[in-house]
Enzyme design. Structure first.
Site, PDB file in Angstrom:
ATOM      1  N   SER A 239     -18.649  12.203   6.956  1.00 49.90           N
ATOM      2  CA  SER A 239     -17.973  13.482   7.220  1.00 49.90           C
ATOM      3  C   SER A 239     -18.959  14.764   7.537  1.00 49.90           C
ATOM      4  O   SER A 239     -19.492  14.943   8.378  1.00 49.90           O
ATOM      5  CB  SER A 239     -17.029  13.445   5.967  1.00 49.90           C
ATOM      6  OG  SER A 239     -15.826  14.448   6.001  1.00 49.90           O
ATOM      7  N   ASP A 467      -8.323   9.283  11.856  1.00 50.45           N
ATOM      8  CA  ASP A 467      -8.970   9.978  10.811  1.00 50.45           C
ATOM      9  C   ASP A 467      -8.157  11.363  10.737  1.00 50.45           C
ATOM     10  O   ASP A 467      -8.338  12.181  11.761  1.00 50.45           O
ATOM     11  CB  ASP A 467     -10.402  10.111  11.036  1.00 50.45           C
ATOM     12  CG  ASP A 467     -11.149  10.734   9.865  1.00 50.45           C
ATOM     13  OD1 ASP A 467     -10.885  11.387   9.162  1.00 50.45           O
ATOM     14  OD2 ASP A 467     -12.181  10.297   9.665  1.00 50.45           O
ATOM     15  N   HIS A 494     -10.048   7.945   6.566  1.00 50.57           N
ATOM     16  CA  HIS A 494     -11.123   9.082   6.666  1.00 50.57           C
ATOM     17  C   HIS A 494     -12.328   8.078   6.716  1.00 50.57           C
ATOM     18  O   HIS A 494     -12.671   7.529   5.415  1.00 50.57           O
ATOM     19  CB  HIS A 494     -10.925  10.048   5.827  1.00 50.57           C
ATOM     20  CG  HIS A 494     -12.092  11.071   5.963  1.00 50.57           C
ATOM     21  ND1 HIS A 494     -12.457  11.570   7.112  1.00 50.57           N
ATOM     22  CD2 HIS A 494     -13.038  11.664   4.840  1.00 50.57           C
ATOM     23  CE1 HIS A 494     -13.572  12.368   6.993  1.00 50.57           C
ATOM     24  NE2 HIS A 494     -14.012  12.397   5.535  1.00 50.57           N
TER      25      HIS A 494
END
Length: 527
Positions: A239, A467, A494
């Site tokens: 991320s 996602d 995610h």
């Protein structure tokens, strides 16, 4: 905190399986030399030459959960000294807290695998203990690498620490919902954001706030690489951690050995477009949840028609704007916390049963489950103590992202967000109030741009088609910008690396250990 942005949920990672056979390879280095690929500036040489003093991790724990996890004797910890301000390396210093599990097979050791869980603001030390307790601590990577987690400057056990609000102030902030688009409503929201920025400036210091962005974290990470004895960096970032990786690759391309970036941020995308795309991603995840919910044997609180789920949810959650509901232990569930709890649960289908129960609670006036999910997002312990994860998220975002001060742009952003994510909409129209970053006392230190890299070895970028937080196309764009290999994973969650998906995990392990990239066009699938 900005109410439009969501942080990365902390992962529990599974062990890697067998090595994956692929068609394209890069050079697989052996044991690294302790000499850096390129000599640092003379003023920074003392930092690069430092030796880490490893010892017990217990003194680094900042929460009860960490006190238990850090007591494990397989971990050792140290503090890395770095300049607070790289323009003045002779001045004040910051301390980066580092946790390590040494390679289980020292004879086959390749080097260190540095990890970052994202956020920004998540503790890399705490997350690494979750990685190891989840099984990866005894897998292929653990045998070949020292596993390294670090708390970026300002985060967790690192110093100086970001601490803008007391625990009571954070509880109070979460009960507020700014849904009034009138001038009076906008003024109230502005005053709250301005107060947050002022408290951060007073309690943390502008000299610290100015030097907490990704620009500085990647410089710290290069000093960490040298202190660990690695000539080149082996890195796994999730991320927001993909931004750290991409920025490091641009700054130090000749010092990268291997890099896996999972759940990418598009490096060129504007802050406004990123927020809109993320909202669309969460609506897609909400729709996927509604479809799952309708198929269960127990009645779905959103009804049996997924096409009506958003309308049903709006009717359940919007009354909380004016009247929060009880949530146990003398607490209440606000509209803001309800939305946070729902969004937290949409990061992975594993949490769908809890989310279903939480939404059912809205209909009976019981907000306890959704509040617990929101507590997880905010990293609030049962005793009412908060880590500084969310405060760090805001502080770092304010120097990393574009500053939006044009109220017309804000109104348009909120209109677009309501349009693509109606389950999050208040139904009262866009509020063109300013977020805390608009009042921030120091300027941004980064801006969106395509990384300019030369001499970077092939990288591996992983992107999940569904996602919610980092949409798939962002991974496509980052792989293109870095001239890396894209691994597509079909699913709705995610990030995915080292979370038990054999196809993905094998590809990641093979690349990090042997330098073998997955075959071009490979697509994995999450059930």
């Amino acid at each position: 905190m900005s109410r439009r942005r969501l942080r990365f949920v902390v992962l529990t990672l599974a062990a890697c399986a067998t090595v994956f056979a692929t068609a394209c390879t890069v050079a697989a280095p052996g044991s690294p030399s302790p000499v850096a690929a390129t000599a640092p500036d003379a003023a920074l040489q003392p930092f690069y030459d430092q030796k880490l003093a490893w010892g017990p991790c217990a003194p680094y724990a900042t929460t009860d959960e960490e006190r238990t996890a850090f007591a494990n004797p397989r971990f050792d910890c140290a503090r890395l000294e770095v300049p607070l301000d790289y323009a003045r390396p002779e001045g004040r210093r910051a301390g980066i807290a580092v946790l390590r599990q040494k390679a289980l097979d020292q004879n086959a050791r390749i080097g260190s695998l540095v990890t970052n869980p994202g956020g920004p603001g998540a503790s890399g030390m705490s997350t690494l203990t979750s990685i190891i307790s989840g099984g990866a601590g005894d897998g292929s990577l653990a045998r070949r690498f020292d596993l390294i987690g670090f708390d970026p400057r300002g985060v967790g056990a690192s110093t100086p620490k970001i601490d803008c609000l007391t625990d009571a102030e954070q509880d109070a902030e979460r009960e507020k919902t700014f849904a009034d688009p009138s001038p009076a409503g906008v003024a109230a929201a502005d005053a709250d954001s301005k107060m947050y920025a002022q408290r951060c400036a007073e309690r943390v210091g502008t000299d610290v706030l100015a030097n907490l962005g990704t620009r500085d974290v990647v410089r710290d990470m290069d000093i960490l690489r040298a202190a660990l004895g690695d000539a080149k960096l082996t890195y796994l970032g999730y991320s927001y951690g993909t931004r750290i990786g991409a920025t490091y690759a641009e700054e130090f391309p000749d010092r990268v050995r291997a890099m896996v970036l999972d759940g990418a941020l598009d490096p060129e995308q504007s802050t406004i477009d990123r927020i809109v795309d993320q909202n669309a991603g969460f609506q897609g995840a909400f729709d996927a949840f509604a479809a799952w919910c309708a198929q269960q044997t127990t009645p779905c609180p959103l009804g049996q028609d997924p096409k009506q789920a958003t309308t049903v949810f709006q009717a359940l959650v919007r009354p909380l704007i004016d009247k929060p509901i009880p949530a146990g232990a003398g607490r209440v569930l606000s509209f803001s916390d309800a939305q946070t709890g729902v969004s937290q649960a949409l990061y992975t289908p594993i949490v769908y049963p809890a989310l279903s129960a939480g939404i059912a609670g809205l209909a009976t006036g019981n907000g306890e489950i959704l509040l617990r999910l929101a507590d997880f997002y905010y990293d609030r312990a049962p005793n009412g103590r908060y880590s500084n994860t969310i405060e760090a998220f805001t502080v770092i975002s304010c120097v990393d992202e574009e500053r939006i001060t044009d109220r017309a742009q804000i109104a348009e952003l909120n209109r677009r967000s309501d349009e693509v994510a109606p389950f999050r909409s208040t139904g009262r129209g866009p509020v063109n109030s300013l977020d805390p970053c608009a009042f921030w006392p120091v300027p941004p230190s980064s801006k969106p741009h395509v990384p300019k890299v030369s001499g970077l070895p092939p990288t591996l970028v992983i992107s999940v088609t569904g996602d919610p937080a980092t949409p798939y196309q962002a991974g496509v764009e980052l792989a293109k910008a870095l001239d890396g290999r894209l691994l597509t994973v079909e699913g709705t969650q995610h990030t995915v690396a080292l979370q038990g998906n054999r196809c993905t995990d094998n590809a990641v392990t093979s690349y990090l250990v042997d330098g073998t990239l997955p075959a071009a066009g490979l697509t994995c699938r999450v059930d």
